[in-house]
Design an enzyme around this catalytic site. Structure first.
Site, short mmCIF file in Angstrom:
data_model
loop_
_atom_site.label_atom_id
_atom_site.label_comp_id
_atom_site.label_asym_id
_atom_site.label_seq_id
_atom_site.Cartn_x
_atom_site.Cartn_y
_atom_site.Cartn_z
N LYS A 22 0.83 -1.13 -0.03
CA LYS A 22 0.10 0.04 0.10
C LYS A 22 0.81 1.52 0.08
O LYS A 22 0.70 2.18 -0.77
CB LYS A 22 -0.88 -0.03 1.27
N ASN A 23 1.92 1.45 1.01
CA ASN A 23 2.39 2.50 1.06
C ASN A 23 3.57 2.86 -0.12
O ASN A 23 4.25 3.77 -0.04
CB ASN A 23 3.31 2.51 2.38
N CYS A 117 -4.42 13.28 13.36
CA CYS A 117 -4.61 11.72 12.96
C CYS A 117 -4.86 10.96 14.23
O CYS A 117 -4.13 11.43 15.42
CB CYS A 117 -3.52 11.26 12.18
N ARG A 122 0.91 14.44 13.70
CA ARG A 122 1.74 14.23 12.14
C ARG A 122 1.90 15.58 11.18
O ARG A 122 1.27 15.67 10.24
CB ARG A 122 1.04 13.20 11.52
N PRO A 123 2.67 16.74 11.92
CA PRO A 123 2.82 17.76 11.06
C PRO A 123 3.54 17.36 9.48
O PRO A 123 4.02 16.32 9.39
CB PRO A 123 3.78 18.53 11.76
N ASP A 307 4.70 0.02 12.23
CA ASP A 307 3.57 -0.53 11.58
C ASP A 307 3.36 -1.98 12.16
O ASP A 307 2.35 -2.43 11.86
CB ASP A 307 3.69 -0.49 10.22
N ARG A 401 -8.69 -0.33 4.81
CA ARG A 401 -7.74 0.80 4.35
C ARG A 401 -6.45 0.11 4.02
O ARG A 401 -5.67 0.49 3.09
CB ARG A 401 -7.36 1.93 5.50
#
Ligand code: EPU
Length: 423
Positions: A22-23, A117, A122-123, A307, A401
């Site tokens: 996915k990433n 999030c 998460r900037p 993850d 997702r």
């Protein structure tokens, strides 16, 4: 909203195929905006996040053709708009990565700032600093980033303040069309970044150093179409291996790449698993044994991935002994802990919720559970497979997702799992 119903207590056994990452696929879809010709991406997983990225490309007027095997063809030169709206960006942070490619190719972009999030604030400061260093004019108004450049972006030497996966990918993509040689320092080294760099090189970019902390990009005037196959999803693959270890089972994940999972395989070996790497995948055999608890610290690649922290926490929760699990990437990535404790685990949080101390218990008991993040949610599915009794996991749209056909794949390994569709 759909739920997963799991009858626990079965050992996972059998073979399953790892989907495309996915990433990696998400970033290649964003990168296709840089090309003048058609970009074809193969082995794209069928996931909600991928659909969101395709919707974003569609909202820009870009023509996207998808075949039945999830091979996706993108024609960026059909673009009609340079604005990615809040409605779409808020549902998936990775959509922010269309900013750099739009700017580099078309000289302008208006992209909504992603909000907070579930796993942390998460900037995107590193992304914006990098684009400014390449000569972009950046303005913020009404929650949007408005970026422009007269002519081409200009090459630069830029050092990230810390390792950022998305930041590295974003600036690397933008620099491909800049004038001159860009040197990026303190880059993240994740395999998905290397996969993206190789996709960009197939489009005619000139990138070297991907996979190390210094990436050099010799800018080119234009990029062409290409055809690329996405690498296997290392997080999905390892999730199946950890689930096998937690249930005492034996699973082979076809197409999984051992090179991308070195530290994870080491930790699973430490837990007592027998790992065999073959030409076509990775096999784990727990031989019915209870795992031993293993301590870990999450950190940028090649260290242990954040993850996979939640999945390992579940394995540790029923392991022999005690383990410390330290999270250093995201501020709020222990949401699953409270849910696993509700199932009878013995985990306490310390050091401002960045350290989990897990005392292994003999078994977990089923309970209704839910989480607000993809990896936390899948860890609860593993907990359900380990537990005695019937567990329901709610809010599984998070799982959709990032895990393709999750219940079909787990069922093929013998899990007793069903989706309960909401009416
Ligand atoms: N950060 C900043 N400023 C920035 C960029 C990042 O402060 O400009 C911080 C983040 O808030 C975080 C840390 O730096 O605390 C690392 O973030 P990074 O940029 O490396 O992560 P990302 O690109 O946002 C990707 C994956 C995540 C994965 C992380 C870390 C994608 C789409 N997402 O996120 O995957 O956890 O790298 O490996 O590639 C997932 O798939 O479930 C997932 C969350």
């Amino acid at each position: 909203m759909d739920k997963l119903y799991i009858k626990g207590g079965t050992r996972l056994e059998g073979e399953v195929r790892a989907s495309g990452a996915k990433n990696s696929a998400l970033k290649m879809l964003a990168a296709s905006l840089l090309a003048d010709g058609p970009v074809i991406i193969e082995n794209v997983p069928h996931l909600r996040d991928i659909t969101t990225m395709i919707e974003i490309l569609g909202s820009l007027g870009v023509e996207v053709v998808i075949d039945e095997k999830m091979s996706i063809e993108i024609h960026a030169n059909t673009i009609k708009s340079y604005t990615a709206t809040y409605d779409l960006v808020k549902t998936m942070r990775a959509s922010f990565l269309v900013l750099g490619p739009l700017l580099a190719h078309f000289g302008q972009a208006v992209v909504s700032l992603p909000g907070g999030c579930a796993i942390g604030p998460r900037p995107v400061d590193q992304h914006l600093r990098g684009l400014e260093a390449l000569g972009a004019k950046i303005e913020m108004s009404e929650g949007y980033v408005r970026a422009s450049v007269a002519g081409r972006l200009q090459a630069t030497k830029f050092r990230f303040d810390f390792s950022t996966v998305g930041g590295t990918e974003h600036i690397m993509m933008a620099a491909t069309l800049a004038e001159g040689q860009t040197v990026l320092e303190n880059c993240a080294r994740e395999p998905e970044i290397t996969d993206l760099a190789e996709c960009l090189n197939a489009m005619g970019a000139d990138i070297v150093g991907q996979g190390t902390d210094t990436i050099t990009i010799n800018g080119v005037a234009s990029l062409q179409g290409c055809k690329r196959r996405v690498i296997a999803d290392r997080v999905e693959a390892a999730t199946f291996l950890i689930a096998a270890a937690a249930t005492g089972g034996r699973v082979k994940v076809k197409e999984a790449c051992a090179e991308h999972l070195e530290i994870v395989l080491d930790k699973l070996t430490e837990a007592g698993a027998e790992i065999t790497v073959t030409e076509d995948g990775i096999e784990l055999d727990m031989k019915g044994r209870r795992p031993k608890a293993v301590s870990l610290v999450t950190a940028p690649y090649p260290a242990f991935p954040t993850d996979l922290q939640a999945q390992m926490m579940v394995m540790n929760s029923i392991a022999e002994g005690a383990a410390n699990v330290k999270e250093t990437i995201f501020e709020n990535r222990f949401m699953h802990v409270h849910e696993i404790n509700r199932m009878g685990a013995n985990i306490r949080l310390e050091e401002n919720n960045t350290l989990a101390i897990v005392e292994g218990v003999e078994s977990l008991q089923a309970a209704p559970v839910m989480a607000n993040d993809l990896r936390a949610s899948i860890s609860l599915v593993i907990a359900g497979m380990v537990a005695q009794g019937d567990t329901t996991v709610e809010r599984i749209y998070h799982i959709d997702r990032g895990y393709e056909q999750v219940e079909e794949k787990l069922r093929s390994l013998g899990a007793n799992i069903e989706r309960i569709q909401s009416r």
